[in-house]
Design a protein around this motif. Structure first.
Motif, PDB file in Angstrom:
ATOM      1  N   LEU A 300       0.818  -1.211   0.000  1.00 53.48           N
ATOM      2  CA  LEU A 300       0.000   0.000   0.000  1.00 53.48           C
ATOM      3  C   LEU A 300       0.854   1.265   0.000  1.00 53.48           C
ATOM      4  CD1 LEU A 300      -2.207  -2.088   0.604  1.00 53.48           C
ATOM      5  CD2 LEU A 300      -3.184  -0.498   2.221  1.00 53.48           C
ATOM      6  N   SER A 301       2.157   1.116  -0.252  1.00 52.69           N
ATOM      7  CA  SER A 301       3.024   2.294  -0.296  1.00 52.69           C
ATOM      8  C   SER A 301       2.489   3.290  -1.309  1.00 52.69           C
ATOM      9  CB  SER A 301       4.444   1.901  -0.705  1.00 52.69           C
ATOM     10  OG  SER A 301       5.030   1.055   0.250  1.00 52.69           O
ATOM     11  N   PRO A 302       2.450   4.577  -0.949  1.00 56.84           N
ATOM     12  CA  PRO A 302       2.001   5.557  -1.927  1.00 56.84           C
ATOM     13  C   PRO A 302       3.016   5.684  -3.071  1.00 56.84           C
ATOM     14  CG  PRO A 302       2.676   6.638   0.124  1.00 56.84           C
ATOM     15  CD  PRO A 302       2.813   5.164   0.347  1.00 56.84           C
ATOM     16  N   ALA A 303       2.558   6.166  -4.215  1.00 54.94           N
ATOM     17  CA  ALA A 303       3.408   6.283  -5.398  1.00 54.94           C
ATOM     18  C   ALA A 303       4.702   7.013  -5.054  1.00 54.94           C
ATOM     19  CB  ALA A 303       2.660   7.031  -6.503  1.00 54.94           C
ATOM     20  N   GLY A 304       5.827   6.457  -5.484  1.00 49.04           N
ATOM     21  CA  GLY A 304       7.115   7.110  -5.312  1.00 49.04           C
ATOM     22  C   GLY A 304       7.693   6.989  -3.916  1.00 49.04           C
ATOM     23  N   LYS A 305       7.074   6.169  -3.056  1.00 48.49           N
ATOM     24  CA  LYS A 305       7.554   6.054  -1.686  1.00 48.49           C
ATOM     25  C   LYS A 305       7.572   4.573  -1.291  1.00 48.49           C
ATOM     26  CE  LYS A 305       6.800   8.273   2.728  1.00 48.49           C
ATOM     27  NZ  LYS A 305       5.757   8.763   3.612  1.00 48.49           N
ATOM     28  N   GLN A 306       8.595   4.181  -0.538  1.00 46.53           N
ATOM     29  CA  GLN A 306       8.639   2.803  -0.071  1.00 46.53           C
ATOM     30  C   GLN A 306       8.420   2.780   1.431  1.00 46.53           C
ATOM     31  OE1 GLN A 306      11.874   0.434  -1.685  1.00 46.53           O
ATOM     32  NE2 GLN A 306      10.535   0.376  -3.468  1.00 46.53           N
ATOM     33  N   VAL A 307       7.236   2.370   1.810  1.00 45.44           N
ATOM     34  CA  VAL A 307       6.887   2.319   3.224  1.00 45.44           C
ATOM     35  C   VAL A 307       7.192   0.926   3.760  1.00 45.44           C
ATOM     36  CG1 VAL A 307       4.933   2.430   4.830  1.00 45.44           C
ATOM     37  CG2 VAL A 307       5.076   4.037   2.922  1.00 45.44           C
ATOM     38  N   GLU A 308       7.929   0.856   4.870  1.00 48.01           N
ATOM     39  CA  GLU A 308       8.188  -0.451   5.483  1.00 48.01           C
ATOM     40  C   GLU A 308       6.865  -1.012   6.017  1.00 48.01           C
ATOM     41  OE1 GLU A 308      10.900  -2.315   5.550  1.00 48.01           O
ATOM     42  OE2 GLU A 308      10.233  -3.827   7.010  1.00 48.01           O
ATOM     43  N   ARG A 309       6.539  -2.247   5.633  1.00 50.33           N
ATOM     44  CA  ARG A 309       5.275  -2.808   6.108  1.00 50.33           C
ATOM     45  C   ARG A 309       5.367  -3.157   7.594  1.00 50.33           C
ATOM     46  NH1 ARG A 309       6.228  -7.771   2.287  1.00 50.33           N
ATOM     47  NH2 ARG A 309       7.570  -9.084   3.585  1.00 50.33           N
ATOM     48  N   GLU A 310       4.201  -3.207   8.247  1.00 49.44           N
ATOM     49  CA  GLU A 310       4.197  -3.559   9.672  1.00 49.44           C
ATOM     50  C   GLU A 310       4.609  -5.009   9.862  1.00 49.44           C
ATOM     51  OE1 GLU A 310       0.543  -3.068  11.940  1.00 49.44           O
ATOM     52  OE2 GLU A 310       1.590  -3.564  13.788  1.00 49.44           O
ATOM     53  N   GLY A 311       4.217  -5.844   8.927  1.00 51.24           N
ATOM     54  CA  GLY A 311       4.587  -7.249   9.060  1.00 51.24           C
ATOM     55  C   GLY A 311       3.620  -8.139   8.311  1.00 51.24           C
ATOM     56  N   LEU A 312       3.512  -9.377   8.775  1.00 51.94           N
ATOM     57  CA  LEU A 312       2.687 -10.380   8.112  1.00 51.94           C
ATOM     58  C   LEU A 312       1.698 -10.973   9.110  1.00 51.94           C
ATOM     59  CD1 LEU A 312       5.583 -12.425   6.426  1.00 51.94           C
ATOM     60  CD2 LEU A 312       4.308 -10.500   5.418  1.00 51.94           C
ATOM     61  N   VAL A 313       0.577 -11.469   8.595  1.00 52.32           N
ATOM     62  CA  VAL A 313      -0.286 -12.355   9.372  1.00 52.32           C
ATOM     63  C   VAL A 313      -0.300 -13.680   8.625  1.00 52.32           C
ATOM     64  CG1 VAL A 313      -2.611 -12.775  10.245  1.00 52.32           C
ATOM     65  CG2 VAL A 313      -1.626 -10.479  10.362  1.00 52.32           C
ATOM     66  N   VAL A 314       0.022 -14.748   9.345  1.00 49.93           N
ATOM     67  CA  VAL A 314       0.193 -16.074   8.753  1.00 49.93           C
ATOM     68  C   VAL A 314      -0.893 -16.985   9.311  1.00 49.93           C
ATOM     69  CG1 VAL A 314       1.782 -18.030   8.542  1.00 49.93           C
ATOM     70  CG2 VAL A 314       2.683 -15.692   8.588  1.00 49.93           C
TER      71      VAL A 314
END
Ligand code: ATP
Ligand code: MN
Ligand code: MN
Length: 335
Positions: A300-314
């Motif tokens: 869901l990173s906005p265009a032109g930006k790399q947002v670190e994700r919170e993590g995963l749900v497995v």
């Protein structure tokens, strides 16, 4: 399922840290943390305090003041956060069992109350807090997820299973239900009254959830993450708010719908799912490897930006097994 913020543990391992003489890294279940070199031995009992523990201002915790002092509402205390020391991730705090003053503990016992330790909760904006109509409905499970670090005893057995993996979004838990003609909206812990400016109710109407759930013709709950402006700093740069769904729960049979059925239902209703990263995932060899896999860029990173994700749900297909794997990179950036 309440979090055990401070519990009696056995120290599983102690290893040197390259280049460090005075500190070592301890393993407690799936957690790693830095401790003073001679303070503990492998097999010792100790009290482990998890990240997010909020410790009271007592003399025995004063050493935390410089790194961890916080206020939470009216309360002062020390908040434990993820740290990196000499390149080593450190999560939580180990206290010698003597901090229990001779109390006759058992292994695994939750000693938070005894030590005056509570969970650190950041302030919640009024638009999200809302007013309680009641406690969270007993006919729907809450959306809580256990952390993989607390499931290390089960990890070997989990390796035989196949999972689906979704991105964990950093927003606020939302539950919408239709039951015997009643439509309801809940935050993480409360059934909410419909009050002016309540974001959960606003989004429910915006997405036309009262009519959509009623049209399904059965008692059902949809659960998802509310994200966007005013929520957790809106890391995804979303205009207004939206919901990404992760659960459909059949209230009458008390069972979650499997992912394909959830996907079909949300598709039919014109609603969005959380990002699905893998639908046939098997676990890597170690919890540490899984923690590394949790790091990455949010879809869901906005265009032109790399947002670190919170993590995963497995999760296993039937949700019998379900846990979260929070990115340590994300946690290191957390305020
Ligand atoms: P903790 O005390 O463990 O910090 P918390 O309430 O802060 O609890 P989270 O760490 O956010 O909870 O983890 C559980 C929550 O993750 C769920 O309540 C749900 O709202 C949220 N969540 C976000 N994305 C997903 C997803 N893809 N699948 C399931 N839950 C998700
Ligand atoms: Mn949390
Ligand atoms: Mn969350």
């Amino acid at each position: 399922m309440e979090r055990k913020l401070a519990s009696v543990v056995m120290i599983d391992d102690l290893q040197p840290i390259p280049g460090a003489d005075l500190i070592v890294v301890a393993t407690v279940k799936g957690w790693k943390l830095v401790v003073k070199k001679e303070e503990f031995r492998i097999g010792d009992f100790a009290v482990y305090c998890e990240i997010d523990a909020f410790l009271p201002e007592k003399p025995e915790f004063e050493f935390l003041r410089k790194s961890s002092f916080r206020t939470m509402g009216e309360q002062n205390g020390f908040r434990l956060k993820t740290m990196k020391l000499r390149g080593q991730i450190s999560q939580g705090l180990l206290l010698p069992a003597s901090v229990l003053n001779g109390y006759d503990y058992t292994l695994g016992e939750d000693v938070s109350a005894r030590l005056g330790i509570v969970k650190y909760e950041p302030p919640v904006p009024a638009s999200l807090a809302g007013m309680a109509k009641g406690s969270f409905p007993s006919f729907i499970p809450k959306t809580d997820e256990e952390r993989i670090q607390n499931l290390s005893a089960e990890y070997e057995a989990y390796k035989k299973e196949t999972f689906y993996v979704t991105e964990k979004l950093d927003g606020s838990s939302a539950t919408f239900y239709y039951r015997d003609g009643d439509f309801g909206v809940c935050s993480r812990n409360l059934d909410l009254l419909e009050t002016a400016n309540n974001t959960f109710w606003e989004i429910a109407h915006q997405l036309e959830l009262p009519a959509k759930l009623a049209a399904l013709g059965k008692n059902i709950a949809l659960q998802g993450e509310l994200i966007g402006e005013g929520i957790q700093g809106n890391p995804y740069g979303i205009k207004d708010q939206t919901i990404r769904f992760f659960n459909a729960f059949d209230i009458d049979t008390y069972a979650y719908l499997p992912l394909p059925a959830l996907r079909e239902m949300t598709g039919q209703l014109g609603l969005e799912l959380v990002p699905v990263l893998d639908s046939a995932f098997t676990l890597p060899d170690t919890v540490d490897q899984l923690l590394l896999a949790a790091e990455g860029t949010s879809l869901l990173s906005p265009a032109g930006k790399q947002v670190e994700r919170e993590g995963l749900v497995v999760r296993s297909a039937d949700k019998r097994i379900s846990f979260k794997v929070i990115s340590n990179k994300f946690l290191l950036n957390e305020q």
